[in-house]
Design an enzyme around this catalytic site. Structure first.
Site, PDB file in Angstrom:
ATOM      1  N   ASP A 332       0.850  -1.192   0.000  1.00 30.46           N
ATOM      2  CA  ASP A 332       0.000   0.000   0.000  1.00 30.46           C
ATOM      3  C   ASP A 332       0.887   1.244   0.000  1.00 30.46           C
ATOM      4  OD1 ASP A 332      -2.391   1.599   0.400  1.00 30.46           O
ATOM      5  OD2 ASP A 332      -1.743   1.820   2.477  1.00 30.46           O
ATOM      6  N   ASP A 529      -1.676  -0.675   6.215  1.00 34.28           N
ATOM      7  CA  ASP A 529      -1.864  -0.134   7.570  1.00 34.28           C
ATOM      8  C   ASP A 529      -3.285   0.290   7.875  1.00 34.28           C
ATOM      9  OD1 ASP A 529      -1.841   2.218   5.901  1.00 34.28           O
ATOM     10  OD2 ASP A 529      -1.480   3.389   7.721  1.00 34.28           O
ATOM     11  N   ASP A 533      -7.110  -1.845   4.069  1.00 33.98           N
ATOM     12  CA  ASP A 533      -6.128  -2.862   3.688  1.00 33.98           C
ATOM     13  C   ASP A 533      -6.424  -4.220   4.318  1.00 33.98           C
ATOM     14  OD1 ASP A 533      -4.515  -1.074   2.175  1.00 33.98           O
ATOM     15  OD2 ASP A 533      -3.640  -0.311   4.028  1.00 33.98           O
TER      16      ASP A 533
END
Length: 642
Positions: A332, A529, A533
């Protein structure tokens, strides 16, 4: 607390909970030293009897000293069989039983001593390997000093609720999550993150439970209950990791069945071939116990413990083994590749004003605003040790800007249009400046004159390019970005980085498709995080959460949690996992190989039962000590990535 402190303390007794009954495992642990002492004492007494004129008593003494170990072993075997577990403890039972049956009492007591000693050594090795993991548990606070009606009272931790104000004294463990409400907090977070340098938190800044107060006492405004706090969550994850059983251990159990069958066939074949049952007994003795059973769990637990010391929580052996085999990485952007918050990246003052003065004036006015951008500017000014003035006559337009008086000057601060509509020359100056992709520009005007801009952006973590290159060196062939941000922002942030593909504008379910699509390249690791996600982390072969500042949902869904806000720990985790797996396999191959050689020698008549027992114990000690190497050394030096 000093005697001069006007705040009195009302001590409230805390009722201690009743200790639960000891588990079977606890009783076994306490019995291990006794089971070693009995055959050791019996062996010595029997030898004294044999060489002091009482030889007929030696055999019965050795047999008597063997019986307790054999009895406990048989009970454990029955319990294991009821659970459906079949292991090489059966070989130990057969060798002791056979030795007693054939009057090889010296061999029987040596096997009993070696087996009990090996079990004790394994237990000691596991305790040592778990030391870093259980260090978290040993620091769990039980009470808190809470303010109530102008006094302090010591209360049980479960009585603390969000909104309470508690005192954290020097040396205390912060019991719950909260923010500093009074004083300066100097915190030792080494038990949580592995960082040895204390951090300093000022008023309003967040404090993570489990930290140790290394400075003066401070007041904490609680934001969570104890059961919902960071530390409580980490404790739950630690307990989950300790209960987990590695796939390699299960593989070892299955391989143990093959080894058990080969051992029985070889010992039976030697008996049938020679007609000598002692040869069969010697084969059984040297196969007791198998280093496969000992080496794998010790190496796995050592690896998990080593990672915990570095601020990396690996949820059990399955995660550790998968981590060692990762071939594709999906990562990410926000909060992972970047810091996840706006930071001042550039200051552009007009020619008549210095950069420091522009920043100081802007930050002074922003003290009156609660906007997240204003907070970021104030924090950066404090980091730069700028002396801020007290603003007056504040007028704020929510979401647009603020104006007021700073040091007698009328200051306007806000977005481009907010300042341009109020200052005639601002629009022309702002249009001449190139707008950075994915950045926020804060314009500043002083006494009706455009003064400059502050640029804030969620910056890439330093050293990211080096980290990605190091990950490729560790065997990761594919590195892919998956973000919900706009494509132009994603491309601008990752320009020059060695990504194989960039996927932007993704919804949480779209991230799952990216993860599953990469599985054709090998086991996939996802790093994230945020709450968005969590589904992708759960879908990946291995999910890694930035747990220091990330969402609780992502930490819950992940297999590995980074307890410190540093992406480079991913590389350290992979190195630790690969080394632990390699050491486990080395121990297995060497131990099994040496055992087979010894078994063949015994079948051919070159080893007697007593000699076989001594040789096998040497093999067991060797593989356990080798497995403990996973606790230390062997991890390459990594340049810190902030």
């Amino acid at each position: 607390m000093s005697a001069s402190d006007p705040t009195s303390v009302a001590s409230v007794p805390v009722t201690a909970g009743v200790k639960p009954a000891r588990s079977l495992r606890d009783l076994q642990r306490l019995a291990r030293p006794v089971l070693v002492a009995v055959p050791a004492f019996g062996l010595v007494v029997g030898l004294i009897a044999r060489y002091s004129g009482f030889a007929p008593w030696a055999g019965p003494i050795w047999a008597f000293a063997t019986v307790p170990v054999l009895a406990v072993l048989l009970i454990e075997i029955v319990a294991s069989l009821r659970r459906g577990d079949v292991g090489l403890d059966i070989v130990a039972a057969l060798s002791m039983t056979g030795a007693l049956a054939f009057q090889e009492n010296l061999a029987a007591v040596v096997v009993a001593l070696m087996y009990a000693g090996g079990q004790y050594l394994e237990n000691y090795a596991e305790r040592r390997a778990r030391r870093e993991m259980t260090a978290l548990l040993s620091h769990v606070p039980r009470t808190a000093m809470r303010y109530r009606d102008g006094q302090l009272e010591e209360v049980a931790l479960d009585q603390v609720t969000p909104g309470d104000r508690i005192l954290v004294r020097r040396g205390d463990i912060v019991p719950v999550d909260g923010t500093v409400s009074k004083g300066i907090a100097v915190l030792d977070q080494s038990a949580l993150t592995g960082e040895s340098i204390p951090v300093q938190q000022g008023a309003g800044e967040a404090v993570m439970s489990g930290s140790t107060n290394a400075g003066d006492p401070f007041d904490l405004a609680t934001t969570h209950r104890a059961a919902e706090s960071t530390y409580a969550g980490i404790i739950r994850l630690v307990e989950e990791a300790e209960r987990s059983k590695a796939p390699m251990s299960r593989l070892a159990d299955r391989f143990a069945m093959v080894f058990l069958a080969v051992t029985i066939l070889l010992s039976g074949g030697a008996w049938l071939w020679t007609g000598d049952p002692i040869r069969a007994l010697a084969v059984l003795v040297i196969a007791t116990p198998c280093p496969l059973i000992l080496a794998v769990p010790v190496a796995i637990i050592s690896g998990i413990s080593r990672a915990a010391k570095a601020g990396i929580l690996i949820k059990g052996g399955k995660a550790l083994e998968t981590l060692a085999r990762i071939r594709a990485l999906v990562v990410d952007k926000t909060g992972t590749l970047t810091h996840g918050e706006a930071r001042v990246s550039a200051v552009h003052p007009e020619s008549w004003l210095s950069e420091a003065e522009l920043f100081r004036i802007a930050a002074s006015l922003d003290q009156a605003s609660k906007h997240v951008i204003a907070r970021a500017i104030v924090v950066e000014a404090q980091r730069r040790d700028l002396r801020l003035s007290l603003p007056t006559s504040i007028e704020e337009t929510p979401g647009e800007g603020v104006e007021g008086i700073v040091d007698g000057k009328h200051v306007i601060l806000g977005g481009r249009s907010f300042v341009a509509n109020r200052v005639p020359d601002a629009e022309r100056a702002l249009s001449a400046q190139k707008k950075a992709v994915g950045a926020v520009t804060v314009a500043v005007a002083i006494d009706g004159q455009f003064a400059g801009t502050l640029v804030l952006a969620d910056e890439l973590r330093a050293g990211t390019a080096r980290l990605l290159a190091d990950l490729r060196h560790q065997g990761i062939a594919r590195i892919v970005l998956a973000t919900g941000d706009r494509r132009d922002v994603a491309q601008a942030v990752t320009a020059g980085l060695p990504f194989n593909a960039i996927h932007a504008d993704l919804t949480p379910d779209a991230k799952i498709f990216v993860v599953t699509g990469e599985r054709e390249n090998g086991p996939v690791m996802m790093i994230g995080d945020g709450v968005n996600d969590a589904p992708a982390l759960a879908a990946a072969d291995l999910g890694v959460a930035m747990g220091a500042r990330g969402a609780a949902a992502s930490a819950q869904a992940a297999d590995v949690v980074l307890l410190v806000d540093r992406l480079d720990r991913v590389l350290v985790a992979i190195q630790i996992a690969q080394r632990a797996r390699r050491i486990a396999l080395e121990s297995v191959y060497v131990g099994i190989g040496l055992s087979f050689i010894g078994m063949i020698a015994a079948a051919l008549g070159y080893l007697q039962p007593v000699e076989g027992a001594l040789i096998q114990e040497a093999i067991d000690v060797t593989v356990i000590l080798n497995a403990l190497r996973a606790l230390r050394g062997g991890v390459g030096t990594v340049t810190p990535h902030n």
